[in-house]
Design a protein around this motif. Structure first.
Motif, mmCIF file in Angstrom:
data_model
loop_
_atom_site.group_PDB
_atom_site.id
_atom_site.type_symbol
_atom_site.label_atom_id
_atom_site.label_comp_id
_atom_site.label_asym_id
_atom_site.label_seq_id
_atom_site.Cartn_x
_atom_site.Cartn_y
_atom_site.Cartn_z
ATOM 1 N N GLU A 1 -9.514 5.723 6.511
ATOM 2 C CA GLU A 1 -9.675 7.116 6.068
ATOM 3 C C GLU A 1 -10.357 7.170 4.703
ATOM 4 O OE1 GLU A 1 -5.524 8.562 8.255
ATOM 5 O OE2 GLU A 1 -5.639 8.461 6.053
ATOM 6 N N LEU A 2 -9.919 6.272 3.842
ATOM 7 C CA LEU A 2 -10.499 6.205 2.495
ATOM 8 C C LEU A 2 -11.993 5.874 2.546
ATOM 9 C CD1 LEU A 2 -9.762 6.041 -0.582
ATOM 10 C CD2 LEU A 2 -9.588 3.598 -0.244
ATOM 11 N N HIS B 1 -11.567 5.656 14.097
ATOM 12 C CA HIS B 1 -12.176 6.072 12.827
ATOM 13 C C HIS B 1 -13.684 5.894 12.788
ATOM 14 C CE1 HIS B 1 -8.301 6.473 10.604
ATOM 15 N NE2 HIS B 1 -7.902 5.574 11.504
ATOM 16 N N ALA C 1 1.796 5.134 -1.558
ATOM 17 C CA ALA C 1 0.939 6.312 -1.784
ATOM 18 C C ALA C 1 0.221 6.186 -3.121
ATOM 19 C CB ALA C 1 1.781 7.582 -1.735
ATOM 20 N N VAL D 1 -2.663 3.851 -2.669
ATOM 21 C CA VAL D 1 -3.746 4.529 -1.939
ATOM 22 C C VAL D 1 -4.553 5.382 -2.912
ATOM 23 C CG1 VAL D 1 -4.314 6.235 -0.167
ATOM 24 C CG2 VAL D 1 -2.532 4.548 0.278
ATOM 25 N N CYS E 1 -9.719 -5.110 4.572
ATOM 26 C CA CYS E 1 -8.609 -4.480 5.261
ATOM 27 C C CYS E 1 -8.680 -4.835 6.741
ATOM 28 C CB CYS E 1 -8.633 -2.968 5.053
ATOM 29 S SG CYS E 1 -10.110 -2.135 5.678
ATOM 30 N N GLU F 1 -0.522 0.829 9.568
ATOM 31 C CA GLU F 1 -0.515 1.978 8.664
ATOM 32 C C GLU F 1 -1.536 1.777 7.527
ATOM 33 O OE1 GLU F 1 1.191 4.598 9.260
ATOM 34 O OE2 GLU F 1 0.832 5.662 7.358
ATOM 35 N N ALA F 2 -1.501 0.601 6.919
ATOM 36 C CA ALA F 2 -2.418 0.317 5.796
ATOM 37 C C ALA F 2 -3.872 0.329 6.270
ATOM 38 C CB ALA F 2 -2.077 -1.039 5.179
ATOM 39 N N LEU G 1 0.831 -1.203 0.000
ATOM 40 C CA LEU G 1 0.000 0.000 0.000
ATOM 41 C C LEU G 1 0.870 1.260 0.000
ATOM 42 C CD1 LEU G 1 -3.068 0.634 -0.026
ATOM 43 C CD2 LEU G 1 -2.850 1.191 2.365
ATOM 44 N N HIS H 1 -5.122 2.151 8.834
ATOM 45 C CA HIS H 1 -5.494 3.567 8.989
ATOM 46 C C HIS H 1 -5.845 4.200 7.646
ATOM 47 C CE1 HIS H 1 -4.845 4.646 13.196
ATOM 48 N NE2 HIS H 1 -3.701 3.994 13.217
ATOM 49 N N ARG H 2 -4.984 3.997 6.663
ATOM 50 C CA ARG H 2 -5.190 4.657 5.359
ATOM 51 C C ARG H 2 -6.509 4.223 4.735
ATOM 52 N NH1 ARG H 2 -1.060 6.567 7.198
ATOM 53 N NH2 ARG H 2 -2.797 7.644 8.187
ATOM 54 N N GLN H 3 -6.828 2.940 4.868
ATOM 55 C CA GLN H 3 -8.052 2.441 4.224
ATOM 56 C C GLN H 3 -9.306 2.865 4.987
ATOM 57 O OE1 GLN H 3 -7.528 -1.539 2.051
ATOM 58 N NE2 GLN H 3 -5.846 -1.570 3.530
#
Ligand SMILES: [Zn+2]
Length: 295
Positions: free
Chosen positions: A143-144, A170, A99, A102, A120, A136-137, A97, A139-141
């Motif tokens: 957020e997405l 989240h 940037a 993402v 995820c 980390e991955a 994952l 969190h990013r997903q």
């Protein structure tokens, strides 16, 4: 769940005709089927047709990498109103994952065929990716998912505390989610229910060795949050008789899983089918399909 949960040799591409499974009284939705998996390459259309013939009217094709998310979307385009997709990166692939990925997932997640972000989450059992990369991955997903307003399709194994802490952070921004392939214990279940998650039950419940605790637990799940899934090609129900010629799981076995769940809950299969299908439609915003269209 469960990449590599078929132990031993990879599943045969073509299992032959699975044993006959009775059609359910009501339409079912398989909310987790890894139909992009190469074990379906030789007979994917037949797999879809067999599912329809037993009343599995709609399915959500799991995306677990950028590539499988793209395939899930393209399959869904080929079968409109029948197949839907998730877009996400499985914790096993967390290091993929970047940037750029993402950004790509952000595009994919906007496709009308995509009904959830995922799969995820965190998997500290297999540990194919380092824990910090997994977190980390995740969190990013999340957020997405919050940005695109779609629910999350969640995977967790042996990582309950970290998983819950990240999800809690989240949750207020999320449009709901499902703890897919739930296999945990009572405390885990209660914390998910308290948070507001739906719970996905697979053929793990048919495994008298490692799923023996699940019949008691499924009684605790409110009907409007209980979803059904095969997680094929993984997790072939162990109690199918006669034993299928292949260990590959497929959605034609979803009525069998639904039967096991209904039995455990002491309710008619038709009522479980109806409530779980309604729950899936509500969470993933899937409209009812004209069943005559596919039979
Ligand atoms: Zn999973």
């Amino acid at each position: 769940m469960a990449e590599n949960d078929i132990t031993g040799a990879p599943p045969a591409a073509l299992p032959g005709q699975p044993s006959v499974v009775p059609r359910t009284a009501a339409a079912l939705i398989d909310i987790g089927i890894n139909l992009a998996h190469d074990s379906y390459d030789a007979d994917r259309e037949a797999v879809i047709a067999r599912a329809a013939a037993v009343g599995v009217v709609q399915m959500i094709v799991t995306g677990s990498s950028a590539a499988s998310s793209r395939t899930a979307i393209s399959l869904s385009r080929q079968h409109p109103d029948r197949l839907f997709a998730t877009a996400g990166i499985h914790p096993h692939h967390a290091t993929e994952l970047t940037a750029a990925v993402v950004a790509e997932l952000g595009e994919l997640a906007l496709a009308p065929q995509v009904v959830a972000v995922g799969e995820c989450g965190l998997d500290y059992y297999r540990n194919y990716s380092p824990h910090d990369a997994q977190r980390e991955a995740f969190h990013r997903q999340l957020e997405l998912a919050a940005r695109c307003g779609k629910p999350v399709f969640l995977h967790q194994r042996d990582a309950h505390e970290d998983f819950l802490a990240i999800l809690r952070e989240h949750w207020p921004a999320l449009a709901g989610g499902v703890a897919h392939c739930f296999t945990g214990g009572v405390a885990e279940l209660e914390s998910y229910l308290e948070m507001g998650l739906a719970i996905g039950i697979t053929g793990w419940i048919c495994d008298e060795r490692r799923g023996a605790h699940l019949p008691d637990l499924v009684r605790r799940i409110p009907a409007n949050r209980l979803l059904l899934e095969t997680d094929g090609p993984y997790l072939l129900p162990r109690d199918l008789r006669p034993k299928p010629p292949s260990r590959r799981n497929e959605p034609v076995y979803l009525p069998h899983i639904a039967g096991a769940v209904a039995h455990a809950r002491g309710e008619p299969l038709s009522s479980l089918a109806r409530t779980s299908t309604e729950a899936a439609r509500r969470l993933f915003q899937i409209h009812e399909v004209d069943s005559g269209k596919f039979s």
